[in-house]
Design a protein around this motif. Structure first.
Motif, mmCIF file in Angstrom:
data_model
loop_
_atom_site.group_PDB
_atom_site.id
_atom_site.type_symbol
_atom_site.label_atom_id
_atom_site.label_comp_id
_atom_site.label_asym_id
_atom_site.label_seq_id
_atom_site.Cartn_x
_atom_site.Cartn_y
_atom_site.Cartn_z
ATOM 1 N N SER A 176 -12.824 -7.387 -8.576
ATOM 2 C CA SER A 176 -11.570 -6.868 -9.110
ATOM 3 C C SER A 176 -10.493 -6.845 -8.029
ATOM 4 O O SER A 176 -10.777 -6.639 -6.848
ATOM 5 C CB SER A 176 -11.781 -5.465 -9.666
ATOM 6 O OG SER A 176 -12.194 -4.580 -8.639
ATOM 7 N N ARG A 177 -9.253 -7.030 -8.461
ATOM 8 C CA ARG A 177 -8.127 -6.945 -7.536
ATOM 9 C C ARG A 177 -7.566 -5.541 -7.458
ATOM 10 O O ARG A 177 -6.833 -5.209 -6.540
ATOM 11 C CB ARG A 177 -7.023 -7.916 -7.953
ATOM 12 C CG ARG A 177 -6.290 -7.532 -9.228
ATOM 13 C CD ARG A 177 -4.953 -8.249 -9.345
ATOM 14 N NE ARG A 177 -4.243 -7.968 -10.592
ATOM 15 C CZ ARG A 177 -3.454 -6.932 -10.786
ATOM 16 N NH1 ARG A 177 -3.290 -6.031 -9.832
ATOM 17 N NH2 ARG A 177 -2.840 -6.758 -11.949
ATOM 18 N N GLU A 178 -7.906 -4.679 -8.446
ATOM 19 C CA GLU A 178 -7.333 -3.334 -8.475
ATOM 20 C C GLU A 178 -8.293 -2.389 -9.178
ATOM 21 O O GLU A 178 -9.037 -2.783 -10.072
ATOM 22 C CB GLU A 178 -5.996 -3.364 -9.217
ATOM 23 C CG GLU A 178 -5.111 -2.159 -8.988
ATOM 24 C CD GLU A 178 -4.665 -2.021 -7.551
ATOM 25 O OE1 GLU A 178 -5.297 -1.209 -6.832
ATOM 26 O OE2 GLU A 178 -3.720 -2.697 -7.134
ATOM 27 N N ILE A 179 -8.292 -1.132 -8.740
ATOM 28 C CA ILE A 179 -9.075 -0.080 -9.393
ATOM 29 C C ILE A 179 -8.187 1.153 -9.541
ATOM 30 O O ILE A 179 -7.509 1.561 -8.594
ATOM 31 C CB ILE A 179 -10.365 0.250 -8.598
ATOM 32 C CG1 ILE A 179 -11.100 1.421 -9.245
ATOM 33 C CG2 ILE A 179 -10.063 0.520 -7.137
ATOM 34 C CD1 ILE A 179 -12.456 1.715 -8.642
ATOM 35 N N TYR A 180 -8.174 1.728 -10.752
ATOM 36 C CA TYR A 180 -7.389 2.927 -11.034
ATOM 37 C C TYR A 180 -8.355 4.052 -11.427
ATOM 38 O O TYR A 180 -9.305 3.832 -12.188
ATOM 39 C CB TYR A 180 -6.408 2.694 -12.176
ATOM 40 C CG TYR A 180 -5.297 1.718 -11.867
ATOM 41 C CD1 TYR A 180 -4.942 1.411 -10.557
ATOM 42 C CD2 TYR A 180 -4.578 1.113 -12.891
ATOM 43 C CE1 TYR A 180 -3.922 0.523 -10.271
ATOM 44 C CE2 TYR A 180 -3.546 0.222 -12.622
ATOM 45 C CZ TYR A 180 -3.228 -0.071 -11.311
ATOM 46 O OH TYR A 180 -2.219 -0.945 -11.033
ATOM 47 N N HIS A 181 -8.065 5.253 -10.948
ATOM 48 C CA HIS A 181 -8.908 6.408 -11.279
ATOM 49 C C HIS A 181 -8.134 7.678 -10.978
ATOM 50 O O HIS A 181 -7.210 7.695 -10.155
ATOM 51 C CB HIS A 181 -10.215 6.391 -10.471
ATOM 52 C CG HIS A 181 -10.000 6.350 -8.988
ATOM 53 N ND1 HIS A 181 -9.867 7.484 -8.219
ATOM 54 C CD2 HIS A 181 -9.865 5.316 -8.128
ATOM 55 C CE1 HIS A 181 -9.683 7.151 -6.961
ATOM 56 N NE2 HIS A 181 -9.662 5.835 -6.866
ATOM 57 N N THR A 182 -8.482 8.753 -11.668
ATOM 58 C CA THR A 182 -7.963 10.085 -11.382
ATOM 59 C C THR A 182 -9.116 11.068 -11.421
ATOM 60 O O THR A 182 -10.194 10.764 -11.943
ATOM 61 C CB THR A 182 -6.885 10.518 -12.400
ATOM 62 O OG1 THR A 182 -7.502 10.642 -13.684
ATOM 63 C CG2 THR A 182 -5.760 9.510 -12.479
ATOM 64 N N ARG A 193 0.829 -3.782 -11.985
ATOM 65 C CA ARG A 193 0.827 -4.047 -10.548
ATOM 66 C C ARG A 193 1.296 -2.769 -9.859
ATOM 67 O O ARG A 193 2.426 -2.328 -10.058
ATOM 68 C CB ARG A 193 1.758 -5.219 -10.214
ATOM 69 C CG ARG A 193 1.189 -6.546 -10.673
ATOM 70 C CD ARG A 193 2.241 -7.586 -10.952
ATOM 71 N NE ARG A 193 1.715 -8.631 -11.817
ATOM 72 C CZ ARG A 193 1.657 -8.551 -13.142
ATOM 73 N NH1 ARG A 193 2.131 -7.478 -13.753
ATOM 74 N NH2 ARG A 193 1.141 -9.517 -13.866
ATOM 75 N N ALA A 194 0.425 -2.228 -9.038
ATOM 76 C CA ALA A 194 0.589 -0.855 -8.555
ATOM 77 C C ALA A 194 1.876 -0.651 -7.784
ATOM 78 O O ALA A 194 2.496 0.410 -7.868
ATOM 79 C CB ALA A 194 -0.608 -0.467 -7.690
ATOM 80 N N LYS A 212 0.829 -1.210 0.000
ATOM 81 C CA LYS A 212 0.000 0.000 0.000
ATOM 82 C C LYS A 212 0.864 1.262 0.000
ATOM 83 O O LYS A 212 0.529 2.269 -0.630
ATOM 84 C CB LYS A 212 -0.912 0.007 1.228
ATOM 85 C CG LYS A 212 -1.907 -1.122 1.260
ATOM 86 C CD LYS A 212 -2.904 -0.969 0.150
ATOM 87 C CE LYS A 212 -3.933 -2.075 0.196
ATOM 88 N NZ LYS A 212 -4.897 -1.946 -0.906
ATOM 89 N N VAL A 213 1.986 1.207 0.724
ATOM 90 C CA VAL A 213 2.863 2.375 0.803
ATOM 91 C C VAL A 213 3.464 2.696 -0.557
ATOM 92 O O VAL A 213 3.536 3.856 -0.975
ATOM 93 C CB VAL A 213 3.968 2.135 1.851
ATOM 94 C CG1 VAL A 213 4.986 3.272 1.817
ATOM 95 C CG2 VAL A 213 3.367 2.010 3.243
ATOM 96 N N PHE A 214 3.893 1.660 -1.290
ATOM 97 C CA PHE A 214 4.578 1.858 -2.569
ATOM 98 C C PHE A 214 3.643 1.776 -3.770
ATOM 99 O O PHE A 214 4.121 1.705 -4.906
ATOM 100 C CB PHE A 214 5.690 0.818 -2.721
ATOM 101 C CG PHE A 214 6.798 0.989 -1.726
ATOM 102 C CD1 PHE A 214 7.626 2.089 -1.764
ATOM 103 C CD2 PHE A 214 7.006 0.042 -0.732
ATOM 104 C CE1 PHE A 214 8.648 2.249 -0.851
ATOM 105 C CE2 PHE A 214 8.023 0.193 0.189
ATOM 106 C CZ PHE A 214 8.847 1.306 0.134
ATOM 107 N N ALA A 215 2.344 1.771 -3.549
ATOM 108 C CA ALA A 215 1.379 1.675 -4.653
ATOM 109 C C ALA A 215 1.280 3.026 -5.359
ATOM 110 O O ALA A 215 0.552 3.919 -4.920
ATOM 111 C CB ALA A 215 0.014 1.228 -4.137
ATOM 112 N N LYS A 216 2.016 3.175 -6.441
ATOM 113 C CA LYS A 216 1.953 4.374 -7.280
ATOM 114 C C LYS A 216 1.765 3.901 -8.716
ATOM 115 O O LYS A 216 2.736 3.793 -9.477
ATOM 116 C CB LYS A 216 3.219 5.214 -7.127
ATOM 117 C CG LYS A 216 3.383 5.821 -5.740
ATOM 118 C CD LYS A 216 4.646 6.636 -5.654
ATOM 119 C CE LYS A 216 4.730 7.375 -4.323
ATOM 120 N NZ LYS A 216 4.761 6.482 -3.176
#
Length: 444
Positions: free
Chosen positions: A316-322, A355-356, A52-56
């Motif tokens: 889902s294992r991941e969600i991306y949004h801006t 992979r985030a 979670k810390v390095f999820a960029k």
């Protein structure tokens, strides 16, 4: 007197850093390590938190289009080359390493509906609303001059999608019918039609290369074989499917993106019900694309989010949004399994990590072994409540969260209503029907 001496090679005890630190021999007897599972759990918990810390996940954006992005094309041989088509008919070739457009030209008058590559990647095919399919010779991608198409295929009807065979010089288009074309001929080889409704998405199977499928406006999914004179199978769902993608590793499986906010994975050998229903989107799903491993796929939706799913899981294992990203029109998964691309209505192409929290760049052997060890621990303790809660938690936009609450309330009320009707009816008159069975309306 004979003395037995244990002789060991000191290289086996020296670390890779060649310092004076020595490895300590370890006894693998479980009775000697009563707290081993406790230590492993703490390490797994820390590894999950560090993810979670390095999820960029956001890598960068590709700006240059003057209208919304409608479709993508992935070069079969060049990982750093991406082709995009826009609503204004413009096609751009991107150099992903430098995040720059190296060539752009107006291919069609109207929407660019589809982009496909030839078998060797030397030619590019674009389909547009002007009833044409144009073939462009790529040659040297650094050549920025606007050129003319090397060939133009005229259609009698509007073309809404295109797909090229990965083994033969044959491509298929969809519109009022499924049409099979040969690259060396200007007239279609075959026209396959089932009913009077239009088709809006088509895809060749990457494994069984003679098989292709299309999505129809009458909520149908139609399977074709280019060797046959007529379509093979037809499946009618409760709502319309927007896009279809074949699994590149499992020849008989495909996934469709549906208007009812869900995705459905089917097996062509048994179409009576889907293998898996994939939830979590709160608006119509517009596009879907598989990873080259066939284990995951990425989706884009009108709810302004990108989601990544495991093939065998419903959520889902991941969600991306801006904040700036608008409705997603197209998505693509890179052929090196490291990046995901999304095109949206606000004229932007965004590049994401698959992979985030994955580290980009050079990874040293000791670092790689540490990552592998952490991944093994996370898999071992994935079912633990605390680790599972941290790994699954995602921050979602407020409008998505509110829509999810509303959809969950509606589903719960529908289940309660069905249960009450069943409880107050004669036995057998109102049998229980599962979600998978409700989806299929008709199969021909």
């Amino acid at each position: 007197m004979k003395v037995k001496v244990i002789c060991r090679n000191p290289d086996e005890y020296l670390r890779e850093t060649k310092t004076d630190l020595h490895k300590v021999p370890r006894n693998y007897d479980p009775s000697q390590h009563p707290l081993e599972s406790v230590r492993e759990y703490v390490r797994a918990l820390n590894a999950t938190k560090l993810d979670k810390v390095f999820a960029k996940p956001f890598v960068g954006n590709l700006s240059g289009h003057r209208d919304g992005v409608s479709c993508f094309g992935k070069h079969p041989n060049r990982l750093s080359t991406l082709i995009s088509g826009a609503y204004d008919g413009e096609v751009r070739i991107w150099d992903l390493a430098n995040r720059a457009s190296i060539r752009s030209f107006v291919a069609h008058s109207g929407f660019v509906r589809g982009i496909a590559f030839s078998v060797d990647g030397s030619n590019l095919f674009t389909a547009g609303d002007d009833k044409t399919v144009k073939m462009w010779h790529l040659g040297n991608v650094e050549d920025t001059e606007i050129e003319e198409p090397s060939n133009t295929f005229m259609s009698r009807t509007i073309i809404t999608g295109i797909s090229h065979n990965i083994k033969e010089s044959v491509f298929a288009t969809c519109g009022e019918a499924c049409t099979i074309w040969d690259v060396n001929r200007n007239d279609p080889l075959k026209t396959l039609k089932w009913g009077n409704d239009n088709l809006h998405a088509i895809a060749f199977n990457p494994v069984e290369t003679t098989l292709l499928s299309a999505c129809g406006s009458d909520r149908s999914i139609i399977l074709y074989d280019k060797r046959e004179a007529q379509p093979i199978r037809k499946l009618v769902l409760s709502m319309r499917s927007n896009k279809l993608s074949w699994n590149p590793m499992q020849a008989f499986n495909f996934t469709v993106a549906n208007e009812d906010c869900n995705l459905y994975t089917f097996d062509t050998r048994q179409l009576t019900n889907p293998i898996k229903i994939h939830y979590d989107h709160v608006s119509a799903v517009t596009d879907v694309d598989y990873s080259p491993t066939g284990k995951e796929f990425v989706t884009g939706s009108y709810d302004k989010t990108i989601r990544m799913y495991d093939v065998h899981k419903s959520h889902s294992r991941e969600i991306y949004h801006t904040k700036r990203m608008q409705r997603i029109a197209c998505v693509a998964w890179s052929l090196d399994n490291k990046y995901v691309f999304s095109g949206s209505d606000e004229m932007n192409i965004r590049m994401w990590k698959a992979r985030a929290s994955e580290k980009l760049g050079v990874v040293r052997p000791r670092e790689r072994s540490n990552f592998n060890y952490q991944n093994t621990l996370k898999e071992k303790y994935a079912a633990h409540p605390q680790i599972k809660r941290i790994a699954r938690h995602r921050q979602v936009p407020k409008h998505v969260l509110n829509a999810q609450k509303k959809m969950n309330a509606i589903k719960q009320k529908e289940k309660e209503k069905e249960a009450n009707i069943r409880a107050h009816s004669k036995p057998g008159t109102k049998p229980f029907v599962g979600e998978k069975k409700k989806l299929i309306i008709k199969e021909d």
